[in-house]
Design a protein around this motif. Structure first.
Motif, short mmCIF file in Angstrom:
data_model
loop_
_atom_site.label_atom_id
_atom_site.label_comp_id
_atom_site.label_asym_id
_atom_site.label_seq_id
_atom_site.Cartn_x
_atom_site.Cartn_y
_atom_site.Cartn_z
N UNK A 98 48.38 -3.13 33.03
CA UNK A 98 49.10 -3.21 31.75
C UNK A 98 49.29 -4.66 31.32
N UNK A 99 49.52 -5.55 32.27
CA UNK A 99 49.65 -6.97 31.94
C UNK A 99 48.32 -7.51 31.43
N UNK A 100 47.23 -7.11 32.08
CA UNK A 100 45.90 -7.54 31.63
C UNK A 100 45.60 -7.03 30.23
N UNK A 101 45.92 -5.77 29.99
CA UNK A 101 45.67 -5.18 28.66
C UNK A 101 46.47 -5.88 27.57
N UNK A 102 47.62 -6.43 27.94
CA UNK A 102 48.45 -7.15 26.97
C UNK A 102 47.99 -8.59 26.78
N UNK A 103 46.95 -9.01 27.50
CA UNK A 103 46.43 -10.37 27.35
C UNK A 103 47.28 -11.41 28.04
N UNK A 104 48.05 -11.01 29.04
CA UNK A 104 48.97 -11.96 29.68
C UNK A 104 48.65 -12.22 31.15
N UNK A 105 47.45 -11.88 31.58
CA UNK A 105 47.07 -12.10 32.96
C UNK A 105 46.16 -13.32 33.05
N UNK A 106 46.50 -14.25 33.94
CA UNK A 106 45.74 -15.49 34.09
C UNK A 106 44.48 -15.32 34.93
N UNK A 107 44.52 -14.42 35.88
CA UNK A 107 43.45 -14.31 36.88
C UNK A 107 42.93 -12.87 36.90
N UNK A 108 41.78 -12.64 37.51
CA UNK A 108 41.24 -11.27 37.56
C UNK A 108 42.23 -10.27 38.15
N UNK A 109 42.19 -9.05 37.64
CA UNK A 109 43.14 -8.01 38.06
C UNK A 109 43.19 -7.82 39.56
N UNK A 110 42.02 -7.69 40.19
CA UNK A 110 42.00 -7.39 41.61
C UNK A 110 42.70 -8.47 42.42
N UNK A 111 42.47 -9.74 42.05
CA UNK A 111 43.11 -10.84 42.77
C UNK A 111 44.61 -10.85 42.51
N UNK A 112 45.00 -10.58 41.27
CA UNK A 112 46.42 -10.57 40.94
C UNK A 112 47.16 -9.48 41.72
N UNK A 113 46.58 -8.29 41.77
CA UNK A 113 47.22 -7.19 42.50
C UNK A 113 47.29 -7.51 43.99
N UNK A 114 46.21 -8.08 44.54
CA UNK A 114 46.22 -8.43 45.96
C UNK A 114 47.26 -9.49 46.26
N UNK A 115 47.43 -10.46 45.36
CA UNK A 115 48.42 -11.52 45.57
C UNK A 115 49.83 -10.96 45.54
N UNK A 116 50.12 -10.12 44.55
CA UNK A 116 51.46 -9.53 44.46
C UNK A 116 51.74 -8.67 45.70
N UNK A 117 50.75 -7.90 46.11
CA UNK A 117 50.91 -7.05 47.29
C UNK A 117 51.20 -7.88 48.54
N UNK A 118 50.40 -8.92 48.76
CA UNK A 118 50.58 -9.75 49.95
C UNK A 118 51.94 -10.44 49.94
N UNK A 119 52.31 -11.00 48.80
CA UNK A 119 53.59 -11.71 48.73
C UNK A 119 54.76 -10.75 48.82
N UNK A 120 54.66 -9.61 48.16
CA UNK A 120 55.76 -8.65 48.16
C UNK A 120 56.00 -8.02 49.52
N UNK A 121 54.93 -7.57 50.16
CA UNK A 121 55.09 -6.95 51.47
C UNK A 121 55.49 -7.99 52.51
N UNK A 122 54.93 -9.20 52.40
CA UNK A 122 55.30 -10.25 53.34
C UNK A 122 56.76 -10.64 53.21
N UNK A 123 57.23 -10.75 51.98
CA UNK A 123 58.64 -11.07 51.75
C UNK A 123 59.54 -9.98 52.30
N UNK A 124 59.17 -8.73 52.04
CA UNK A 124 59.99 -7.60 52.50
C UNK A 124 60.05 -7.55 54.02
N UNK A 125 58.91 -7.70 54.68
CA UNK A 125 58.88 -7.67 56.14
C UNK A 125 59.67 -8.84 56.74
N UNK A 126 59.60 -10.01 56.09
CA UNK A 126 60.36 -11.16 56.56
C UNK A 126 61.86 -10.90 56.45
#
Length: 200
Positions: A98-126
């Motif tokens: 939805x962010x990509x469709x709105x023209x507000x995504x800086x990087x490719x979707x797959x990389x953005x989702x992977x980055x959010x996933x890695x940071x979010x799960x890492x933060x939660x586990x920490x």
């Protein structure tokens, strides 16, 4: 387990295959119940704000249910992600789309989702691994805002004259058109991914 459930052991194996199958079913049920309780609100008009809320929901799930969260994101015997973790990633990917469709995504979707996933799960586990009275209450917010700043723009337009942001947006909405054949769509996706992935 079978005694607690009031059934014979063969019934457990017939329904779930093995212990891991049973654990996956327990986690999926717990995850679904948590989401049903927490996600009554419809998406807003701001997909970035919806992703922000999704991050907070994800971290909240982990802190409220640490055992469930560890089962979701712990190492599977096969090395694959748990079904509940895959379902959670699908929700995340929807926010990023939805962010990509709105023209507000800086990087490719797959990389953005992977980055959010890695940071979010890492933060939660920490946070889960830190005693409650020693947790930094700003850690999740700081990580969240750093990731959002890295993947999104403030307005639905490219921050500069380059084509990368436009390519990301067009790549997101490409499935909506039927003007191209399947092979043409595949080629267009390849070109757009190449443009979006170039360093601006």
């Amino acid at each position: 387990m079978s005694t607690a459930a009031g059934v014979q052991p063969p019934t457990i194996y017939r329904l779930f295959g093995d212990k891991q199958g049973l654990l996956d079913a327990v986690v999926a049920q717990g995850f679904a119940a948590y989401l049903a309780d927490k996600t009554a609100a419809e998406p807003t008009g701001d997909p970035v704000e919806d992703l922000r809320a999704g991050w907070d929901l994800h971290v909240g799930l982990g802190l409220a249910n640490p055992a469930l969260y560890r089962l979701m994101y712990g190492q599977q015997p096969s090395g694959a992600s748990s079904p509940a973790a895959l379902a959670a990633f699908d929700v995340l990917a929807g926010h990023v789309r939805r962010i990509a469709e709105a023209g507000r995504l800086r990087i490719p979707e797959e990389r953005a989702a992977a980055l959010v996933h890695a940071a979010g799960s890492g933060t939660t586990l920490a946070l889960i691994a830190t005693p409650e009275d020693a947790r930094d209450p700003e850690l999740s917010r700081t990580a969240r805002e750093a990731v959002l700043a890295a993947i999104t723009t403030d307005a639905p337009a490219a921050p500069g004259p380059g084509p990368a942001a436009a390519a990301v947006t067009l790549r997101a909405v490409l499935p909506r058109t039927d003007a191209l054949t399947a092979s043409e769509s595949a080629l267009m996706r390849e070109w757009l991914d190449r443009i979006a992935d170039r360093t601006r």
